[in-house]
Design an enzyme around this catalytic site. Sequence first.
Site, PDB file in Angstrom:
ATOM      1  N   TYR A 185       0.833  -1.201   0.000  1.00 22.32           N
ATOM      2  CA  TYR A 185       0.000   0.000   0.000  1.00 22.32           C
ATOM      3  C   TYR A 185       0.867   1.250   0.000  1.00 22.32           C
ATOM      4  O   TYR A 185       2.034   1.236   0.405  1.00 22.32           O
ATOM      5  CB  TYR A 185      -0.942   0.015   1.210  1.00 22.32           C
ATOM      6  CG  TYR A 185      -0.228   0.142   2.539  1.00 22.32           C
ATOM      7  CD1 TYR A 185       0.015   1.381   3.115  1.00 22.32           C
ATOM      8  CD2 TYR A 185       0.194  -0.999   3.222  1.00 22.32           C
ATOM      9  CE1 TYR A 185       0.673   1.490   4.330  1.00 22.32           C
ATOM     10  CE2 TYR A 185       0.840  -0.896   4.435  1.00 22.32           C
ATOM     11  CZ  TYR A 185       1.078   0.348   4.987  1.00 22.32           C
ATOM     12  OH  TYR A 185       1.731   0.450   6.181  1.00 22.32           O
ATOM     13  N   PHE A 195       2.349   9.531   4.090  1.00 25.08           N
ATOM     14  CA  PHE A 195       2.462   9.317   5.533  1.00 25.08           C
ATOM     15  C   PHE A 195       2.851   7.886   5.867  1.00 25.08           C
ATOM     16  O   PHE A 195       3.327   7.619   6.968  1.00 25.08           O
ATOM     17  CB  PHE A 195       1.163   9.693   6.258  1.00 25.08           C
ATOM     18  CG  PHE A 195      -0.057   8.956   5.796  1.00 25.08           C
ATOM     19  CD1 PHE A 195      -0.346   7.695   6.272  1.00 25.08           C
ATOM     20  CD2 PHE A 195      -0.919   9.539   4.892  1.00 25.08           C
ATOM     21  CE1 PHE A 195      -1.477   7.017   5.856  1.00 25.08           C
ATOM     22  CE2 PHE A 195      -2.061   8.876   4.467  1.00 25.08           C
ATOM     23  CZ  PHE A 195      -2.332   7.609   4.945  1.00 25.08           C
ATOM     24  N   ASP A 196       2.664   6.956   4.941  1.00 26.72           N
ATOM     25  CA  ASP A 196       3.068   5.576   5.187  1.00 26.72           C
ATOM     26  C   ASP A 196       3.023   4.820   3.869  1.00 26.72           C
ATOM     27  O   ASP A 196       2.117   5.028   3.061  1.00 26.72           O
ATOM     28  CB  ASP A 196       2.140   4.909   6.203  1.00 26.72           C
ATOM     29  CG  ASP A 196       2.716   3.606   6.758  1.00 26.72           C
ATOM     30  OD1 ASP A 196       3.929   3.381   6.572  1.00 26.72           O
ATOM     31  OD2 ASP A 196       1.960   2.844   7.369  1.00 26.72           O
ATOM     32  N   ILE A 213      -8.386   0.225  10.107  1.00 31.36           N
ATOM     33  CA  ILE A 213      -9.434   1.234  10.030  1.00 31.36           C
ATOM     34  C   ILE A 213     -10.595   0.747   9.174  1.00 31.36           C
ATOM     35  O   ILE A 213     -10.428  -0.065   8.269  1.00 31.36           O
ATOM     36  CB  ILE A 213      -8.880   2.568   9.493  1.00 31.36           C
ATOM     37  CG1 ILE A 213      -8.238   2.379   8.116  1.00 31.36           C
ATOM     38  CG2 ILE A 213      -7.892   3.171  10.480  1.00 31.36           C
ATOM     39  CD1 ILE A 213      -7.758   3.675   7.480  1.00 31.36           C
ATOM     40  N   TYR A 239      -9.338   8.136  10.827  1.00 35.86           N
ATOM     41  CA  TYR A 239      -8.924   8.502  12.177  1.00 35.86           C
ATOM     42  C   TYR A 239      -9.741   9.635  12.784  1.00 35.86           C
ATOM     43  O   TYR A 239      -9.382  10.167  13.833  1.00 35.86           O
ATOM     44  CB  TYR A 239      -7.434   8.858  12.181  1.00 35.86           C
ATOM     45  CG  TYR A 239      -6.579   7.670  11.817  1.00 35.86           C
ATOM     46  CD1 TYR A 239      -6.273   6.694  12.751  1.00 35.86           C
ATOM     47  CD2 TYR A 239      -6.127   7.493  10.513  1.00 35.86           C
ATOM     48  CE1 TYR A 239      -5.517   5.582  12.419  1.00 35.86           C
ATOM     49  CE2 TYR A 239      -5.362   6.387  10.169  1.00 35.86           C
ATOM     50  CZ  TYR A 239      -5.068   5.438  11.116  1.00 35.86           C
ATOM     51  OH  TYR A 239      -4.324   4.334  10.780  1.00 35.86           O
ATOM     52  N   PHE A 256      -5.309   5.838  -0.530  1.00 32.35           N
ATOM     53  CA  PHE A 256      -4.433   4.678  -0.543  1.00 32.35           C
ATOM     54  C   PHE A 256      -4.469   4.006  -1.914  1.00 32.35           C
ATOM     55  O   PHE A 256      -5.546   3.838  -2.496  1.00 32.35           O
ATOM     56  CB  PHE A 256      -4.874   3.620   0.494  1.00 32.35           C
ATOM     57  CG  PHE A 256      -4.672   3.999   1.915  1.00 32.35           C
ATOM     58  CD1 PHE A 256      -3.475   3.729   2.572  1.00 32.35           C
ATOM     59  CD2 PHE A 256      -5.691   4.606   2.632  1.00 32.35           C
ATOM     60  CE1 PHE A 256      -3.300   4.055   3.907  1.00 32.35           C
ATOM     61  CE2 PHE A 256      -5.530   4.937   3.960  1.00 32.35           C
ATOM     62  CZ  PHE A 256      -4.325   4.654   4.599  1.00 32.35           C
TER      63      PHE A 256
END
Length: 264
Positions: A185, A195-196, A213, A239, A256
């Site tokens: 991902y 962010f990731d 999530i 979030y 994503f």
Amino acid sequence: FIYSYPQMRFSTMSSVAAILASTSRMVTAFTPRLLPRLAFQGATKSERYMSASGSGMPFEDDKMPFYALGVNLSKQMGGQTNFRTLVDEDELEIVLTGFCENMRGTNIQDANTVLTTYGQELNKILMERTSRITDRIKEEGEEFIKNFLDCNEEAIKTDSGMVYCPMTEGTGAQPEVTNTVEVHYHGTLIDGTVFDSSVDRGQTISFPLGQVIRGWQEGLAMMKEGGKATLVIPADLAYGEAGSGDVIPPGATLKFEVELFKVT
């Protein structure tokens, strides 16, 4: 960042309440989250030392543990929501004055008196400023979703508000929330900030689908092994108004790209 495990964080209101209630115990400070950082002008220059390791640290190695303590206190204070976005430069100087004077014991006013006198007003100010920022970020997310749907005919918006856009159709097993999945991902904010990313790390990740999530639970359940899709997940399925760490702001819509390799 995709995991939905409980995190130790305080809301602005509860953190101020904790400060007001504390008299003889250490208090974890506010929870500010990532938002555009203020640029500080007129900052004083500090003398810098080259550490023995040649890593360019600001002090010599024997002093760096104390510098690390300062960094840790700073991150506890402002790392989760970027406290600096809630105050201007003059206000930040006052914050730092209060912190330094009380740490050094040079404060004139009794600390508990200051907190009980001005804590409620501080709480009101921070809550109002945080709410305005969160509302703006949510509105930007809604506009992003609208534009994404306009630009991608194959994208669909589910009843929950999540957007699913297939990139490659899979042919294998389709996961349920009770399954474990192996994926790649790449997660970004709507402005493109990464962010990731397991892709950037060069290693897939496996996890129980029920522990991530809600937007991931719904989106992955629409995929099959071998498939790849883009998920645009509004804050309510990610979030929420809490954000996550110092990189996902409160109210943030997340994007994503996900590739599903295996379902077990």
